[in-house]
Write a protein that holds these residues in place. Structure first.
Motif, PDB file in Angstrom:
ATOM      1  N   HIS A 142       0.814  -1.216   0.000  1.00 31.49           N
ATOM      2  CA  HIS A 142       0.000   0.000   0.000  1.00 31.49           C
ATOM      3  C   HIS A 142       0.846   1.264   0.000  1.00 31.49           C
ATOM      4  N   SER A 302      -6.903   1.901   1.858  1.00 25.18           N
ATOM      5  CA  SER A 302      -7.120   0.456   1.887  1.00 25.18           C
ATOM      6  C   SER A 302      -7.179  -0.001   3.330  1.00 25.18           C
ATOM      7  N   GLU A 349      -6.451  -3.177  -6.803  1.00 21.16           N
ATOM      8  CA  GLU A 349      -6.860  -1.980  -6.056  1.00 21.16           C
ATOM      9  C   GLU A 349      -8.371  -1.956  -5.855  1.00 21.16           C
ATOM     10  N   ARG A 352      -9.072  -4.144  -2.969  1.00 19.76           N
ATOM     11  CA  ARG A 352      -8.731  -3.465  -1.713  1.00 19.76           C
ATOM     12  C   ARG A 352      -9.857  -2.521  -1.291  1.00 19.76           C
TER      13      ARG A 352
END
Length: 587
Positions: A142, A302, A349, A352
């Motif tokens: 991240h 996230s 992504e 997430r």
């Protein structure tokens, strides 16, 4: 090993997996340790640095973090130095390194990957490479930092030197990538539990965020961090909270002049009650153990980011609070940003973001959701999150969702929730009449019982991506909207309990400071004086937990004081007499 642990750090034993990590390092085995913030990651290389022949070279991503850890290491009598662009004594540091006079040498990845640094290492003895915040090496992490990807050639040039990679947050994909990128064998992976039981998690819809944050600040008297999504919001909140609460509240973001950022950060690190309002640029460089609360004025990027940012609270093990205030627009903006990243990363992504949406919308134990995300199998309840302390209800709103999504579709997918609400509830204002929306089949179809659910439903649908925001602020169908309309997917929302105003965000009855104990306050006052004289933050002298143990056991001699957790040989020699004297005066 145990003797050095006590003599240097004042600890009578290891915590968690520290002993497993240190044992591997001492025996020359490369290791990746996944340990939660506050679990004592730095000890796993600082103790070997004292025991091994040669210097431990620590790669760390931020100068502020290095200098913070440098102060703590030196306070324990460890011979440590940094080699950064901010240091004016680089020549003396390199001479000390070559002469074998350093236990620890901290360096940034940008400098570590340069050929001249490799030449410097060849002129000295290196006992260990420690790579802190190792998730930065992974594209899937991240907080990816490209310079971390350049470390492998340096490490390979010293095959006999073990490697220790450390991070608090890494999912399975990221772990595999770290092992591969840093050349650590799979059997070198050690994963500690991710649970931080002293942190109370709470997540609530954002209503009046200024008022909500004011309550958090007023209910939590210790140091705190508030994360805001933009620089403008940081400054606005810092100004309003300072005015409305009477606390010292300062801003931190990349747009401030460097000297202002440095001054504000130094003030926060040294303070026992200051609040910092910041963008996510702030925090990784902070090794402050006594942060009592972390608040988010919007969603993080996230779950990994959320875990790391909230993990900056309560590193000393005392009760702390992590509270997030979120809105549907947070997810709308986040989903729009997905289209701006590299195509090969969009799917991961998106996953997430979906996981984060699941966390904020869950009726389950927050901690259980967090821990399952990191591959653990926790208990169903933790007793220390908002959903466990005040159980929420779950309502099936599939029929209402179909009505709302149908209204979005039939009005052309370009209107905001305010207009859609009027259509669905049968309000014939000028705008509705002019566009002929009073003649649609969805006009006025919500029942009286369904009307109060509409705002929470719209927020939930945007969080999960079933509704997306248009360029001009309208709502359009997205994600699984068509499956919901066809009856192929169900929708449920959480109905939050009425808030008990007396315990909205409080960290619990067990505060960091014992109430009515004059000895504890006297010890804190002495700590402040010593810290000011030494030019270090108070926690570098002793943590609150150490002072509490002193106040409880009331040691009357240096020998007895040396048995208190956190009092090592160096600190006993430097500060012992002063603390014993204060304790004697209160006997």
């Amino acid at each position: 090993m145990s003797k050095a642990l006590h003599d240097v750090f004042g600890f009578s034993g290891f915590r968690g997996v520290q002993d497993l990590v240190v044992d591997r390092v001492i025996h020359g085995q490369s290791t990746l340790a996944i340990m939660p913030t506050g679990a004592g990651k730095s000890l796993t290389y600082q103790l070997p640095a004292v025991l091994l022949q040669g210097t431990c070279v620590v790669v760390s991503p931020l100068i502020a973090l290095m200098h913070d850890q440098l102060r703590s290491a030196r306070a324990n009598g460890i011979r440590a130095a940094t080699l950064t662009s901010a240091d004016t004594d680089r020549g003396a540091t390199m001479d000390a390194f070559r002469a074998g006079e350093l236990d620890l040498l901290y360096i940034a990845p940008e400098r570590a990957s340069q050929p001249h640094f490799r030449e410097l290492l060849l002129s000295a003895r290196v006992g260990l490479f420690a790579i802190d915040e190792a998730h930065c090496v992974s594209e899937w992490g991240h907080d990816f930092r490209p310079d971390y990807r350049l470390l492998r050639p340096l490490l390979d040039a010293f095959p006999q030197v073990p490697r220790l990679a450390l991070t608090a947050t890494a999912d399975n994909h990221t772990r595999s990538d770290i092992l591969a990128q840093l050349g650590i064998p799979d059997e070198g992976l050690i994963v500690a539990g991710f649970d931080r039981p002293n942190i109370r998690y709470a997540i609530r819809p954002r209503e009046s965020v200024g008022r909500q944050l004011k309550a958090v600040v007023e209910e939590n008297p210790g140091p705190g961090i508030i994360y805001a999504p933009t620089r403008a919001r940081v400054e606005q909140l810092a100004e309003s909270l300072a005015r409305d609460t009477g606390r010292r509240v300062l801003p931190y973001h990349a747009g401030l002049p460097p000297e202002v950022r440095a001054r504000n950060q130094a003030a926060f690190v040294a303070s026992e009650d200051m609040v910092m309002v910041a963008t996510v640029a702030f925090g990784m460089g902070i090794d402050k153990p006594d942060v009592r609360f972390v608040a988010h004025a919007g969603i993080p990027k996230s779950i990994e980011g959320y875990y790391q940012e909230t993990g900056r609270a309560g590193r000393d093990g005392d009760p702390s609070v992590a509270i997030m205030f979120w809105g549907a627009d947070d997810f709308a903006r986040a989903r729009q940003r997905l289209s701006e990243i590299e195509p090969h990363r969009q799917q991961s992504e998106r996953q997430r973001l979906d996981s984060l949406a699941g966390l904020v919308e869950t009726a389950e134990c927050r901690r259980a959701v967090l821990l399952r995300h990191f591959g653990e199998t926790p208990a169903q309840t933790c007793g220390n999150c908002d959903n466990c302390l005040q159980p929420v209800g779950v309502v099936d709103v599939t029929d209402v969702a179909r009505k709302l999504l149908s209204a979005v579709y039939r009005t052309g997918q370009s209107y905001g929730l305010g207009h859609l609400e009027k259509v669905l509830t049968g309000v014939s204002d000028d705008r509705v009449l002019q566009r002929g929306h009073d003649r649609l089949s969805v006009f006025g179809i919500l029942t009286e019982d369904e009307k109060p659910l509409l705002k929470a439903l719209a927020r939930a649908l945007q969080a999960r991506g079933s509704l997306t925001a248009t360029e001009h602020g309208g709502l359009a169908l997205g994600g699984d909207a068509r499956a919901i309309l066809k009856g192929e997917a169900a929708v449920a929302i959480v109905v939050p309990p009425k808030q008990d105003r007396k315990r909205r965000s409080r960290g619990g009855d067990a505060g960091a400071n014992p109430v009515g104990d004059p000895l504890f306050e006297a010890l804190r006052e002495l700590r402040r004086e010593l810290a000011k004289e030494a030019g270090v933050p108070p926690y570098v002298i002793f943590h609150d937990s150490t002072l509490r143990e002193m106040a409880g056991s009331r040691p009357s001699s240096l020998a007895e004081l040396g048995l208190v957790g956190g009092v090592g040989t160096r600190k006993l020699e430097a500060y012992g007499d002063a603390f014993v004297e204060v304790i004697r005066r209160h006997a």
